[in-house]
Design an enzyme around this catalytic site. Structure first.
Site, short mmCIF file in Angstrom:
data_model
loop_
_atom_site.label_atom_id
_atom_site.label_comp_id
_atom_site.label_asym_id
_atom_site.label_seq_id
_atom_site.Cartn_x
_atom_site.Cartn_y
_atom_site.Cartn_z
N PRO A 53 -55.54 -3.09 -52.71
CG PRO A 53 -56.76 -1.96 -54.51
CD PRO A 53 -55.90 -1.66 -53.32
CD GLU A 54 -51.53 -8.19 -52.24
OE1 GLU A 54 -51.03 -9.47 -52.45
OE2 GLU A 54 -51.42 -8.38 -51.29
#
Ligand SMILES: [Zn+2]
Length: 293
Positions: A2-3
């Site tokens: 996840p960013e």
């Protein structure tokens, strides 16, 4: 992994269930995630009110009334599920689907809001850690992180200074968490595409001889803010959709302009090129050689 926009969307989704509410009960279903959970993990959480839920880079930070901070990281495959009176949902908007397998529910918080917040992580690269807020400057996970890309400290002047003299590629410089915090492969590809800058360009070209920002640096900071802002907005609207339907939050694919579009037509007006992929520092870089210089 996840960013930043995904983590921010998770924060927005957890806030109504957690912020201002007490952790009535905390349960750990195993002793370790990526790292062992602290021996007093449950004791330090139980009965504590979450006074604020913040984010630094890709870390969620829950401030507790005791003065402790609960740091939470999603790792590669971590997600939170919120089970409340109006249904269950998984806040966040992820490029890769999150696990639905309940055997990977590792940590559970029963909140005084009535919501149950469940951390699920099949690969267990995620982790949680509690430390006193007063010691946050010494916290190894946070120490040395560059400015938040959406914060006031991040601008072209700062970026040019950080990149001045750097012989590494622009892509490598942007992935360096000391230069700017929280950017990962996807949004670096997207920002470089939007700024029409080649991922192979030397980082040093963002600065003039006097270390002042070049036009490239101005374009790039604008592009970074824009791609992150758009992604957070899209994530936020996914949360609103959920609240309207009270159903399980769907995993909608973000419409990337460059990332994961190898061989497809470049979306830059009048470019006519195609998105290409090559491996750079061990990661796939997606770009258009027609309009990214
Ligand atoms: Zn192009």
């Amino acid at each position: 992994m996840p960013e930043l926009p995904e983590v921010e969307t998770v924060r927005l989704g957890l806030t109504p269930a957690m912020e201002g509410f007490r952790i009535a009960r905390a349960v750990t279903n195993r002793d370790d995630l990526r790292f062992p959970l602290q021996k007093d993990f449950v004791a330090r959480l139980t009965g504590q009110t979450v006074t604020g839920l913040g984010r630094r880079a890709k870390y969620l930070l829950a401030d507790l009334a005791s003065g402790d901070v609960l740091l939470m990281h999603l790792g590669m495959s971590g997600s939170f599920r919120v089970v409340a009176a109006d249904g269950a949902h998984t806040p966040g908007e992820f490029h890769h689907p999150r696990s639905e397998d309940r055997t990977h529910d590792h940590v559970v918080f029963d909140m005084s809001s009535g919501a149950r917040v469940i951390f699920n992580d099949p690969r267990r690269f995620g982790f949680m850690k509690i430390f006193p807020r007063a010691e946050i400057d010494d916290e190894p996970h946070l120490k040395g992180l560059g400015p938040e890309p959406l914060g006031n400290a991040f601008d072209a002047v700062m970026l040019a200074r950080a990149c001045a003299g750097k012989q590494t590629s622009l892509k490598a410089a942007l992935l360096d968490q000391r230069v700017v915090a929280g950017l990962g492969n996807i949004y670096v590809c997207e920002a470089l595409w939007r700024a029409h800058l080649s991922p192979k360009r030397k980082a040093a070209t963002l600065a003039s001889r006097k270390d002042e920002p070049t036009d490239h640096a101005l374009r790039l900071t604008d592009a970074i803010r824009a791609v992150l802002g758009d992604a957070i907005k899209a994530g936020g609207s996914s949360l609103r959709d959920h609240r309207q339907t009270s159903g399980e939050l769907g995993y909608f694919q973000h419409s990337f302009a460059a990332y994961d579009r190898e061989g497809e037509r470049c979306r830059t007006d009048g470019c006519g090129g195609a998105v290409k992929r090559f491996v750079q520092n061990g990661r796939s870089t997606f770009w258009c050689s027609g309009c990214q210089k």
